[in-house]
Design a protein around this motif. Structure first.
Motif, mmCIF file in Angstrom:
data_model
loop_
_atom_site.group_PDB
_atom_site.id
_atom_site.type_symbol
_atom_site.label_atom_id
_atom_site.label_comp_id
_atom_site.label_asym_id
_atom_site.label_seq_id
_atom_site.Cartn_x
_atom_site.Cartn_y
_atom_site.Cartn_z
ATOM 1 N N PHE A 215 -89.009 15.748 -95.679
ATOM 2 C CA PHE A 215 -88.771 14.925 -96.850
ATOM 3 C C PHE A 215 -88.738 15.805 -98.089
ATOM 4 C CE2 PHE A 215 -93.367 14.985 -96.334
ATOM 5 C CZ PHE A 215 -93.862 15.156 -97.627
ATOM 6 N N ASN A 216 -88.063 15.302 -99.108
ATOM 7 C CA ASN A 216 -88.066 15.952 -100.406
ATOM 8 C C ASN A 216 -88.124 14.870 -101.477
ATOM 9 O OD1 ASN A 216 -85.376 15.026 -100.572
ATOM 10 N ND2 ASN A 216 -84.534 17.006 -99.926
ATOM 11 N N LYS A 217 -87.803 15.215 -102.679
ATOM 12 C CA LYS A 217 -87.933 14.266 -103.789
ATOM 13 C C LYS A 217 -87.101 13.014 -103.580
ATOM 14 C CE LYS A 217 -87.030 13.906 -108.780
ATOM 15 N NZ LYS A 217 -86.515 14.631 -109.972
ATOM 16 N N GLU A 218 -85.922 13.150 -102.972
ATOM 17 C CA GLU A 218 -84.981 12.038 -102.906
ATOM 18 C C GLU A 218 -84.757 11.465 -101.508
ATOM 19 O OE1 GLU A 218 -83.607 10.445 -105.287
ATOM 20 O OE2 GLU A 218 -83.845 11.716 -107.061
ATOM 21 N N PHE A 219 -85.119 12.191 -100.440
ATOM 22 C CA PHE A 219 -84.758 11.740 -99.095
ATOM 23 C C PHE A 219 -85.900 11.911 -98.104
ATOM 24 C CE2 PHE A 219 -80.727 12.410 -101.138
ATOM 25 C CZ PHE A 219 -79.969 11.333 -100.692
ATOM 26 N N LEU A 220 -85.854 11.077 -97.073
ATOM 27 C CA LEU A 220 -86.805 11.126 -95.969
ATOM 28 C C LEU A 220 -86.024 11.184 -94.666
ATOM 29 C CD1 LEU A 220 -89.683 10.748 -94.693
ATOM 30 C CD2 LEU A 220 -89.220 8.276 -94.770
ATOM 31 N N ALA A 221 -86.403 12.096 -93.778
ATOM 32 C CA ALA A 221 -85.817 12.189 -92.437
ATOM 33 C C ALA A 221 -86.916 11.957 -91.408
ATOM 34 C CB ALA A 221 -85.173 13.558 -92.230
ATOM 35 N N PHE A 222 -86.675 11.047 -90.482
ATOM 36 C CA PHE A 222 -87.680 10.728 -89.468
ATOM 37 C C PHE A 222 -87.011 10.307 -88.164
ATOM 38 C CE2 PHE A 222 -86.707 6.855 -91.752
ATOM 39 C CZ PHE A 222 -86.656 5.865 -90.776
ATOM 40 N N PRO A 237 -82.216 7.609 -98.460
ATOM 41 C CA PRO A 237 -82.583 7.856 -99.859
ATOM 42 C C PRO A 237 -83.869 7.118 -100.198
ATOM 43 C CG PRO A 237 -80.776 6.287 -99.739
ATOM 44 C CD PRO A 237 -81.008 6.786 -98.346
ATOM 45 N N ARG A 238 -84.774 7.782 -100.874
ATOM 46 C CA ARG A 238 -86.073 7.168 -101.190
ATOM 47 C C ARG A 238 -85.963 6.162 -102.333
ATOM 48 N NH1 ARG A 238 -90.473 11.992 -100.909
ATOM 49 N NH2 ARG A 238 -91.870 10.198 -101.093
ATOM 50 N N ARG A 239 -84.874 6.231 -103.100
ATOM 51 C CA ARG A 239 -84.631 5.186 -104.095
ATOM 52 C C ARG A 239 -83.707 4.145 -103.452
ATOM 53 N NH1 ARG A 239 -81.361 8.099 -108.916
ATOM 54 N NH2 ARG A 239 -82.831 9.813 -108.512
ATOM 55 N N HIS A 240 -83.858 2.882 -103.832
ATOM 56 C CA HIS A 240 -83.052 1.828 -103.226
ATOM 57 C C HIS A 240 -81.638 1.855 -103.786
ATOM 58 C CE1 HIS A 240 -82.234 -1.980 -101.220
ATOM 59 N NE2 HIS A 240 -81.565 -2.309 -102.301
ATOM 60 N N GLN A 241 -80.674 2.111 -102.905
ATOM 61 C CA GLN A 241 -79.259 2.125 -103.273
ATOM 62 C C GLN A 241 -78.460 1.486 -102.147
ATOM 63 O OE1 GLN A 241 -78.974 6.449 -103.843
ATOM 64 N NE2 GLN A 241 -78.312 6.071 -105.946
ATOM 65 N N GLN A 251 -79.066 13.947 -106.322
ATOM 66 C CA GLN A 251 -79.291 13.410 -104.983
ATOM 67 C C GLN A 251 -78.471 14.169 -103.941
ATOM 68 O OE1 GLN A 251 -78.664 9.126 -106.194
ATOM 69 N NE2 GLN A 251 -80.187 8.841 -104.584
ATOM 70 N N LEU A 252 -77.218 14.492 -104.273
ATOM 71 C CA LEU A 252 -76.393 15.228 -103.313
ATOM 72 C C LEU A 252 -77.006 16.592 -103.006
ATOM 73 C CD1 LEU A 252 -72.672 14.518 -104.314
ATOM 74 C CD2 LEU A 252 -74.060 13.419 -102.544
ATOM 75 N N GLU A 253 -77.594 17.238 -104.001
ATOM 76 C CA GLU A 253 -78.254 18.518 -103.755
ATOM 77 C C GLU A 253 -79.431 18.345 -102.800
ATOM 78 O OE1 GLU A 253 -79.294 19.983 -107.587
ATOM 79 O OE2 GLU A 253 -77.206 20.296 -108.225
ATOM 80 N N GLN A 254 -80.215 17.298 -103.009
ATOM 81 C CA GLN A 254 -81.368 17.036 -102.139
ATOM 82 C C GLN A 254 -80.918 16.602 -100.742
ATOM 83 O OE1 GLN A 254 -85.080 16.603 -103.353
ATOM 84 N NE2 GLN A 254 -84.206 18.251 -104.565
ATOM 85 N N LEU A 255 -79.826 15.838 -100.672
ATOM 86 C CA LEU A 255 -79.299 15.417 -99.366
ATOM 87 C C LEU A 255 -78.772 16.616 -98.591
ATOM 88 C CD1 LEU A 255 -78.466 13.272 -97.312
ATOM 89 C CD2 LEU A 255 -76.380 12.895 -98.656
ATOM 90 N N ALA A 256 -78.040 17.491 -99.273
ATOM 91 C CA ALA A 256 -77.541 18.691 -98.604
ATOM 92 C C ALA A 256 -78.702 19.519 -98.062
ATOM 93 C CB ALA A 256 -76.691 19.519 -99.568
ATOM 94 N N ALA A 257 -79.764 19.646 -98.845
ATOM 95 C CA ALA A 257 -80.913 20.449 -98.426
ATOM 96 C C ALA A 257 -81.579 19.870 -97.182
ATOM 97 C CB ALA A 257 -81.923 20.551 -99.563
ATOM 98 N N GLU A 335 -88.058 27.559 -99.192
ATOM 99 C CA GLU A 335 -87.544 26.757 -100.289
ATOM 100 C C GLU A 335 -87.704 25.278 -100.035
ATOM 101 O OE1 GLU A 335 -85.822 29.177 -98.863
ATOM 102 O OE2 GLU A 335 -85.798 30.702 -100.435
ATOM 103 N N GLU A 336 -88.049 24.891 -98.787
ATOM 104 C CA GLU A 336 -88.158 23.460 -98.496
ATOM 105 C C GLU A 336 -89.200 22.800 -99.375
ATOM 106 O OE1 GLU A 336 -89.155 20.473 -94.779
ATOM 107 O OE2 GLU A 336 -90.075 22.430 -94.915
ATOM 108 N N GLU A 337 -88.851 21.643 -99.898
ATOM 109 C CA GLU A 337 -89.784 20.882 -100.733
ATOM 110 C C GLU A 337 -90.580 19.941 -99.865
ATOM 111 O OE1 GLU A 337 -88.437 19.218 -104.399
ATOM 112 O OE2 GLU A 337 -86.636 20.441 -104.351
ATOM 113 N N GLY A 338 -91.864 19.776 -100.175
ATOM 114 C CA GLY A 338 -92.675 18.856 -99.412
ATOM 115 C C GLY A 338 -93.053 17.675 -100.230
#
Length: 338
Positions: A215-222, A237-241, A251-257, A335-338
């Motif tokens: 996970f990072n600021k904008e996304f969660l993978a599980f 995406p962690r924000r509702h869209q 968001q695209l930067e965080q999704l790519a990461a 570089e991974e964000e936690g």
């Protein structure tokens, strides 16, 4: 003992076959030699072998359909649906038909025949996602189109006919039945709970932690609770869209990461397996809906056979908790964000 689990989104039942449980390492396919790029129509210098590009991120002072590009989008030469003409439908007794109006495009993700998405530079990976978004937003303006499916097939058994890294987009003149069914279940949940099903799902996964991969600021993978396949992952995406087209640059930067992270882990864990990456998003021009867009990553490590086709129930020999644990044992970049 085996356990039946129900997915709260699709309401599909899955058999977690613990009697024949396998760790992800048991699925490692043998290494296969690549065919090479001598005859690849997606490689630089072969631009005239594809239809003319509709979008390209390329070096300054380079001409369309010539080398010098970083990401290139072209119509699929063997399109499932074709642009042009109005959408017409007809009833023939108990049967209905509709004209095959739509769009089918290929996003060529880079000029290098052997550099796959997890191995791109972060900046290049973001460019691929920006191409996805730009084509999504452009096609959204076409009132004949109702839904856009972005997807990536990796490996022959996952449907990739060419090795060169690429993804695809198909825009349809109707909303697929599976999307309508999923939206109906989400609407029912919203009416009962007055909350988003996917937002609640993410909250539960973060609280338990057993199936979280990254996970990072904008996304969660599980790994979902009722995973259909070993090492299946959902990226949300962690924000509702509601729709993918609402993604901003951050968001695209965080999704790519996070995509590079989990695809890199998957590649290491099970020797670069075939997989499908598919977008689930709201129908076009319904960005205000209660839907919550996301990607589903489906490794093709087991065979879908008669039982699955007959029942729409899947047999998964690897509990998602074990899959997530194995993926978390793979080292990641600092570089991974936690």
């Amino acid at each position: 003992m085996p356990e039946l689990r129900q997915d709260p989104v699709s309401e599909r039942w899955v058999i977690i076959a613990t009697e024949r449980a396998k760790r992800p390492s048991d699925f490692k396919p043998p290494h296969k030699e690549k065919n090479g790029n001598a005859s690849c129509p997606f490689c630089p210098g072969h631009e005239k072998e594809t239809p003319p590009e509709v979008l390209a991120f390329r070096a300054a002072n380079t001409e369309p359909d010539t080398p010098g590009w970083q990401v290139r989008v072209v119509p699929n030469k063997f399109a499932a649906l074709v642009a042009g003409g109005e959408v017409a439908s007809e009833s023939k007794g108990m049967y209905r038909t509709m004209s095959g109006t739509g769009v089918h495009e290929v996003i060529i993700e880079g000029p290098d025949h052997d550099t796959f998405f997890p191995d791109l530079t972060p900046e290049h990976a973001v460019q691929v996602l920006k191409a996805w978004r730009q084509r999504y937003l452009q096609l959204e303006r076409d009132k004949r189109l109702q839904y856009i499916q972005l997807f990536k097939n990796h490996g022959p058994t996952a449907g990739a006919s060419l090795e060169h890294p690429h993804s695809q987009l198909i825009a349809t003149p109707l909303v697929p039945g599976a999307v309508n069914e999923e939206m109906a279940r989400i609407k029912a949940y919203w009416q009962e709970k007055e909350r988003c099903l996917f937002c609640d799902l993410m909250k539960t996964e973060l609280e338990t932690g057993a199936r979280v991969v990254a996970f990072n600021k904008e996304f969660l993978a599980f790994c979902p609770f009722a995973s259909r396949f070993p090492m299946e992952m959902w990226i949300m995406p962690r924000r509702h869209q509601a729709g993918f087209g609402t993604c901003n640059d951050e968001q695209l930067e965080q999704l790519a990461a996070i995509l590079q992270d989990i695809l890199g882990r998957l590649k290491q864990a099970v020797n670069d397996p075939p997989f499908n990456l598919v977008l689930h998003t709201a129908p076009l021009r319904r960005e205000d809906s209660i839907y919550h867009w996301h990607f589903e990553l489906l490794p093709r490590l087991t065979i879908v056979a008669g039982f699955e086709w007959g029942t729409d129930m899947y047999i998964n020999p690897t509990p998602p908790e074990i899959a997530a644990q194995s993926l978390n044992e793979i080292s990641v970049s600092p570089e991974e964000e936690g």
